[in-house]
Design a protein around this motif. Structure first.
Motif, short mmCIF file in Angstrom:
data_model
loop_
_atom_site.label_atom_id
_atom_site.label_comp_id
_atom_site.label_asym_id
_atom_site.label_seq_id
_atom_site.Cartn_x
_atom_site.Cartn_y
_atom_site.Cartn_z
N ALA A 15 0.84 -1.21 0.00
CA ALA A 15 0.00 0.00 0.00
C ALA A 15 0.86 1.25 0.00
CB ALA A 15 -0.93 -0.01 1.21
N PHE A 16 1.96 1.24 0.77
CA PHE A 16 2.87 2.38 0.78
C PHE A 16 3.49 2.60 -0.59
CE2 PHE A 16 7.24 3.92 1.16
CZ PHE A 16 6.99 5.19 1.64
N LEU A 17 3.90 1.53 -1.25
CA LEU A 17 4.49 1.66 -2.59
C LEU A 17 3.49 2.26 -3.58
CD1 LEU A 17 6.59 -1.58 -3.07
CD2 LEU A 17 7.40 0.74 -2.71
N ILE A 18 2.27 1.79 -3.54
CA ILE A 18 1.25 2.33 -4.45
C ILE A 18 1.00 3.80 -4.16
CG2 ILE A 18 -1.21 2.18 -5.05
CD1 ILE A 18 -0.92 -0.88 -4.67
N TYR A 19 0.88 4.14 -2.88
CA TYR A 19 0.68 5.55 -2.49
C TYR A 19 1.86 6.40 -2.95
CZ TYR A 19 0.23 9.64 0.50
OH TYR A 19 0.15 10.93 0.97
N PHE A 20 3.07 5.90 -2.73
CA PHE A 20 4.29 6.63 -3.10
C PHE A 20 4.35 6.86 -4.60
CE2 PHE A 20 9.07 6.68 -3.49
CZ PHE A 20 9.25 7.90 -2.87
N ALA A 22 1.80 6.92 -6.66
CA ALA A 22 0.69 7.74 -7.11
C ALA A 22 0.91 9.22 -6.80
CB ALA A 22 -0.61 7.26 -6.45
N PHE A 23 1.45 9.52 -5.62
CA PHE A 23 1.56 10.91 -5.20
C PHE A 23 2.96 11.49 -5.30
CE2 PHE A 23 -2.32 9.41 -3.16
CZ PHE A 23 -3.19 10.40 -3.57
N ARG A 24 3.97 10.65 -5.47
CA ARG A 24 5.35 11.12 -5.64
C ARG A 24 6.03 10.33 -6.75
NH1 ARG A 24 8.36 13.38 -1.41
NH2 ARG A 24 9.77 13.61 -3.15
N PRO A 25 5.53 10.43 -7.99
CA PRO A 25 6.12 9.61 -9.06
C PRO A 25 7.58 9.93 -9.33
CG PRO A 25 4.52 11.16 -9.96
CD PRO A 25 4.43 11.24 -8.47
N GLU A 26 7.98 11.20 -9.16
CA GLU A 26 9.38 11.56 -9.38
C GLU A 26 10.27 10.89 -8.34
OE1 GLU A 26 7.11 14.08 -8.78
OE2 GLU A 26 6.64 14.58 -10.85
N GLY A 27 9.82 10.92 -7.10
CA GLY A 27 10.58 10.29 -6.03
C GLY A 27 10.66 8.78 -6.21
N ALA A 28 9.56 8.18 -6.65
CA ALA A 28 9.54 6.73 -6.89
C ALA A 28 10.48 6.36 -8.03
CB ALA A 28 8.13 6.27 -7.20
N ALA A 29 10.48 7.16 -9.08
CA ALA A 29 11.38 6.90 -10.21
C ALA A 29 12.83 7.04 -9.78
CB ALA A 29 11.07 7.85 -11.36
#
Length: 55
Positions: A15-20, A22-29
């Motif tokens: 759930a944290f990964l999906i939230y991350f 969705a709301f911080r795609p640059e940070g996830a990338a």
């Protein structure tokens, strides 16, 4: 560790990964790029080690 706790931690992490993402795609990338860079550095180091064994 109880099975229920493992399941809760696993699904909480998902759930944290999906939230991350969705709301911080640059940070996830950037996180994925950093993990990839670490894996590439490990592979390069292993390759250098094996090459030095053959020389």
């Amino acid at each position: 560790m109880p099975v229920l706790l493992k399941k809760l931690l696993f699904w909480g992490f998902i759930a944290f990964l999906i939230y991350f993402m969705a709301f911080r795609p640059e940070g996830a990338a950037e996180m994925v790029r950093a993990i990839g860079a670490v894996l590439m550095a490990l592979a390069q180091g292993l390759g250098d080690f094996l090459t030095s064994l053959m020389a």
